[in-house]
Design an enzyme around this catalytic site. Structure first.
Site, PDB file in Angstrom:
ATOM      1  N   GLU A 218       7.660   2.249  -6.683  1.00  0.00           N
ATOM      2  CA  GLU A 218       8.009   1.565  -5.040  1.00  0.00           C
ATOM      3  C   GLU A 218       8.654   2.690  -4.448  1.00  0.00           C
ATOM      4  O   GLU A 218       8.548   3.725  -4.698  1.00  0.00           O
ATOM      5  CB  GLU A 218       9.417   0.553  -4.806  1.00  0.00           C
ATOM      6  CG  GLU A 218       9.448  -0.928  -4.586  1.00  0.00           C
ATOM      7  CD  GLU A 218       8.783  -1.314  -3.219  1.00  0.00           C
ATOM      8  OE1 GLU A 218       8.084  -0.172  -2.624  1.00  0.00           O
ATOM      9  OE2 GLU A 218       9.075  -2.614  -2.984  1.00  0.00           O
ATOM     10  N   ASP A 219       7.659   2.877  -2.896  1.00  0.00           N
ATOM     11  CA  ASP A 219       7.905   3.860  -2.520  1.00  0.00           C
ATOM     12  C   ASP A 219       9.168   3.783  -1.200  1.00  0.00           C
ATOM     13  O   ASP A 219      10.067   4.710  -1.423  1.00  0.00           O
ATOM     14  CB  ASP A 219       7.280   3.242  -0.913  1.00  0.00           C
ATOM     15  CG  ASP A 219       7.201   2.346  -0.671  1.00  0.00           C
ATOM     16  OD1 ASP A 219       7.762   1.259  -0.831  1.00  0.00           O
ATOM     17  OD2 ASP A 219       5.975   1.634   0.555  1.00  0.00           O
TER      18      ASP A 219
ATOM     19  N   ASP B  44       4.444   3.424   6.431  1.00  0.00           N
ATOM     20  CA  ASP B  44       3.790   3.249   7.072  1.00  0.00           C
ATOM     21  C   ASP B  44       3.739   2.579   8.527  1.00  0.00           C
ATOM     22  O   ASP B  44       5.268   2.286   8.600  1.00  0.00           O
ATOM     23  CB  ASP B  44       2.236   1.979   7.645  1.00  0.00           C
ATOM     24  CG  ASP B  44       3.008   1.257   7.535  1.00  0.00           C
ATOM     25  OD1 ASP B  44       3.736   0.369   6.489  1.00  0.00           O
ATOM     26  OD2 ASP B  44       1.911  -0.155   8.195  1.00  0.00           O
TER      27      ASP B  44
ATOM     28  N   PHE C  95      14.249   4.248   9.974  1.00  0.00           N
ATOM     29  CA  PHE C  95      12.852   4.194   9.495  1.00  0.00           C
ATOM     30  C   PHE C  95      11.361   5.103   9.808  1.00  0.00           C
ATOM     31  O   PHE C  95      11.660   5.980  10.582  1.00  0.00           O
ATOM     32  CB  PHE C  95      12.301   3.230  11.515  1.00  0.00           C
ATOM     33  CG  PHE C  95      10.860   2.330  11.072  1.00  0.00           C
ATOM     34  CD1 PHE C  95      11.147   1.665   9.437  1.00  0.00           C
ATOM     35  CD2 PHE C  95       9.635   3.107  10.192  1.00  0.00           C
ATOM     36  CE1 PHE C  95       9.634   1.110   9.155  1.00  0.00           C
ATOM     37  CE2 PHE C  95       8.521   2.401  10.543  1.00  0.00           C
ATOM     38  CZ  PHE C  95       8.854   1.247   9.797  1.00  0.00           C
ATOM     39  N   VAL C  96      11.449   5.108   8.440  1.00  0.00           N
ATOM     40  CA  VAL C  96      10.565   6.629   8.196  1.00  0.00           C
ATOM     41  C   VAL C  96       9.038   6.200   7.917  1.00  0.00           C
ATOM     42  O   VAL C  96       8.309   5.242   7.854  1.00  0.00           O
ATOM     43  CB  VAL C  96      11.336   7.367   6.601  1.00  0.00           C
ATOM     44  CG1 VAL C  96      12.399   7.920   7.512  1.00  0.00           C
ATOM     45  CG2 VAL C  96      11.171   7.006   5.373  1.00  0.00           C
TER      46      VAL C  96
ATOM     47  N   LYS D 275       0.417  -0.987   0.398  1.00  0.00           N
ATOM     48  CA  LYS D 275      -0.176  -0.298  -0.319  1.00  0.00           C
ATOM     49  C   LYS D 275       0.921   1.320   0.140  1.00  0.00           C
ATOM     50  O   LYS D 275       0.251   2.522  -0.164  1.00  0.00           O
ATOM     51  CB  LYS D 275      -0.957   0.344   1.009  1.00  0.00           C
ATOM     52  CG  LYS D 275      -1.593  -1.023   1.814  1.00  0.00           C
ATOM     53  CD  LYS D 275      -2.254  -1.325   2.670  1.00  0.00           C
ATOM     54  CE  LYS D 275      -2.839  -2.221   3.435  1.00  0.00           C
ATOM     55  NZ  LYS D 275      -2.971  -2.628   4.634  1.00  0.00           N
ATOM     56  N   GLY D 276       1.730   0.718   0.482  1.00  0.00           N
ATOM     57  CA  GLY D 276       2.529   2.337   0.355  1.00  0.00           C
ATOM     58  C   GLY D 276       3.113   2.899  -0.671  1.00  0.00           C
ATOM     59  O   GLY D 276       3.569   4.319  -0.562  1.00  0.00           O
TER      60      GLY D 276
ATOM     61  N   ASP E 153      14.746  -0.927   0.515  1.00  0.00           N
ATOM     62  CA  ASP E 153      15.959  -1.318   1.835  1.00  0.00           C
ATOM     63  C   ASP E 153      16.940  -2.258   2.052  1.00  0.00           C
ATOM     64  O   ASP E 153      17.749  -2.277   0.714  1.00  0.00           O
ATOM     65  CB  ASP E 153      14.678  -1.262   3.065  1.00  0.00           C
ATOM     66  CG  ASP E 153      15.038  -1.368   4.737  1.00  0.00           C
ATOM     67  OD1 ASP E 153      16.494  -1.248   4.845  1.00  0.00           O
ATOM     68  OD2 ASP E 153      14.802  -1.772   5.079  1.00  0.00           O
TER      69      ASP E 153
ATOM     70  N   ARG F 233       0.419   6.751   7.166  1.00  0.00           N
ATOM     71  CA  ARG F 233       0.518   7.176   5.671  1.00  0.00           C
ATOM     72  C   ARG F 233      -0.125   8.003   5.056  1.00  0.00           C
ATOM     73  O   ARG F 233       0.486   8.438   4.412  1.00  0.00           O
ATOM     74  CB  ARG F 233      -0.185   5.776   4.824  1.00  0.00           C
ATOM     75  CG  ARG F 233      -0.008   4.478   5.186  1.00  0.00           C
ATOM     76  CD  ARG F 233      -0.408   3.268   4.375  1.00  0.00           C
ATOM     77  NE  ARG F 233      -0.842   1.972   5.191  1.00  0.00           N
ATOM     78  CZ  ARG F 233       0.670   1.055   4.228  1.00  0.00           C
ATOM     79  NH1 ARG F 233       1.631   1.273   4.042  1.00  0.00           N
ATOM     80  NH2 ARG F 233       0.677  -0.120   4.639  1.00  0.00           N
TER      81      ARG F 233
HETATM   82  P1  5GP Z   1      12.969  -3.852   1.476  1.00  0.00           P
HETATM   83  O1  5GP Z   1      12.415  -5.357   0.442  1.00  0.00           O
HETATM   84  O2  5GP Z   1      13.730  -3.439   0.400  1.00  0.00           O
HETATM   85  O3  5GP Z   1      13.509  -4.648   2.333  1.00  0.00           O
HETATM   86  O4  5GP Z   1      11.973  -3.784   1.991  1.00  0.00           O
HETATM   87  C1  5GP Z   1      10.591  -3.326   1.085  1.00  0.00           C
HETATM   88  C2  5GP Z   1       9.009  -2.764   1.750  1.00  0.00           C
HETATM   89  O5  5GP Z   1       9.572  -2.397   3.236  1.00  0.00           O
HETATM   90  C3  5GP Z   1       9.275  -1.836   2.231  1.00  0.00           C
HETATM   91  O6  5GP Z   1       7.933  -1.491   0.415  1.00  0.00           O
HETATM   92  C4  5GP Z   1       8.203  -0.781   3.163  1.00  0.00           C
HETATM   93  O7  5GP Z   1       7.078  -1.407   3.096  1.00  0.00           O
HETATM   94  C5  5GP Z   1       8.610  -1.642   3.893  1.00  0.00           C
HETATM   95  N1  5GP Z   1      10.235  -0.541   4.512  1.00  0.00           N
HETATM   96  C6  5GP Z   1      11.086  -0.605   4.180  1.00  0.00           C
HETATM   97  N2  5GP Z   1      11.885   0.313   4.571  1.00  0.00           N
HETATM   98  C7  5GP Z   1      10.538   1.207   5.629  1.00  0.00           C
HETATM   99  C8  5GP Z   1      10.955   2.289   6.067  1.00  0.00           C
HETATM  100  O8  5GP Z   1      11.549   3.065   6.376  1.00  0.00           O
HETATM  101  N3  5GP Z   1       9.330   2.720   6.637  1.00  0.00           N
HETATM  102  C9  5GP Z   1       8.591   1.934   6.260  1.00  0.00           C
HETATM  103  N4  5GP Z   1       7.332   1.848   7.085  1.00  0.00           N
HETATM  104  N5  5GP Z   1       8.453   0.711   6.033  1.00  0.00           N
HETATM  105  C10 5GP Z   1       9.741   0.313   5.017  1.00  0.00           C
END
Ligand code: 5GP
Length: 188
Positions: free
Chosen positions: A105-106, A165, A158-159, A48-49, A109, A171
């Site tokens: 993508e939002d 969210d 963590f944002v 949803k992000g 990470d 959100r």
């Molecule tokens: P990844 O698989 O790259 O570790 O993470 C991707 C997903 O993790 C993002 O689409 C998001 O939903 C969540 N995520 C990663 N870092 C953050 C952050 O700093 N804040 C939030 N709210 N979600 C995050």
């Protein structure tokens, strides 16, 4: 009743203001419009992000385009650590075969979510597959991801806000900020 004022009180630092985000999204839209001129662009957003980002980006792109939505989960509930597990909660509605697909993508990470998505969508034989992310947190990357468009590179924090969210909240904030540490500690 919780209001956006209450939510703002949980924010320790505003990392990106509404104005900064809007200006950068407009730049990304102009860049995408130039790069994809004359092509069959399909934006795939990851719920949803990415919802606010997709909504703003698509309106700053001046080309005809299609959109489709997927929902995946990589985090369980109100945690801030990736589980490394990716589940598809909602799949594409239409075929992307032969389409020029841009994933919106939002945030990237660890990269585990996108790594999975790129392989999954690549298997559906699009003409091209590229990645546009609003935020990139390269410090915690576990897999290498070729990112074509990046809004902002941010530190390892963590944002929340602008779609992102914590426990499904925050959100609807118009900016991106860092939660105060006591918010994580307080289960209520
Ligand atoms: P990844 O698989 O790259 O570790 O993470 C991707 C997903 O993790 C993002 O689409 C998001 O939903 C969540 N995520 C990663 N870092 C953050 C952050 O700093 N804040 C939030 N709210 N979600 C995050």
């Amino acid at each position: 009743m919780t209001t956006t004022d209450d939510m703002q009180a949980d924010i320790g630092e505003i990392l990106l203001t509404e104005g900064q985000i809007q200006a950068r999204v407009a730049e990304l839209g102009a860049q995408v419009s130039a790069d994809y001129a004359g092509r069959k662009l399909t934006l795939v957003s990851v719920l949803k992000g990415s919802l606010p980002f997709m909504a703003d980006l698509m309106r700053s792109i001046t080309l005809p385009l299609r959109i489709d939505l997927m929902e995946v989960s990589s985090y369980g509930g109100a945690t801030t650590e990736s589980s490394g597990l990716v589940r598809i909660l909602k799949d594409l509605s239409s075929s992307i075969e032969g389409e020029d697909v841009l994933i919106c993508e939002d945030i990237i990470d660890t990269g585990l979510t996108l790594n999975y998505l790129v392989r999954y969508l690549g298997g559906k034989k699009p003409h091209s597959l590229r990645i546009c992310t609003l935020l990139d947190k390269p410090a915690r990357r576990l897999v290498e991801i070729p990112v074509d468009y990046t809004g902002f590179t941010i530190p390892d924090q963590f944002v929340v806000g602008y779609g992102l969210d914590y426990g499904e909240h925050y959100r609807n904030l118009r900016f991106v900020g860092v939660l105060k540490p006591e918010v994580y500690a307080d289960p209520g």
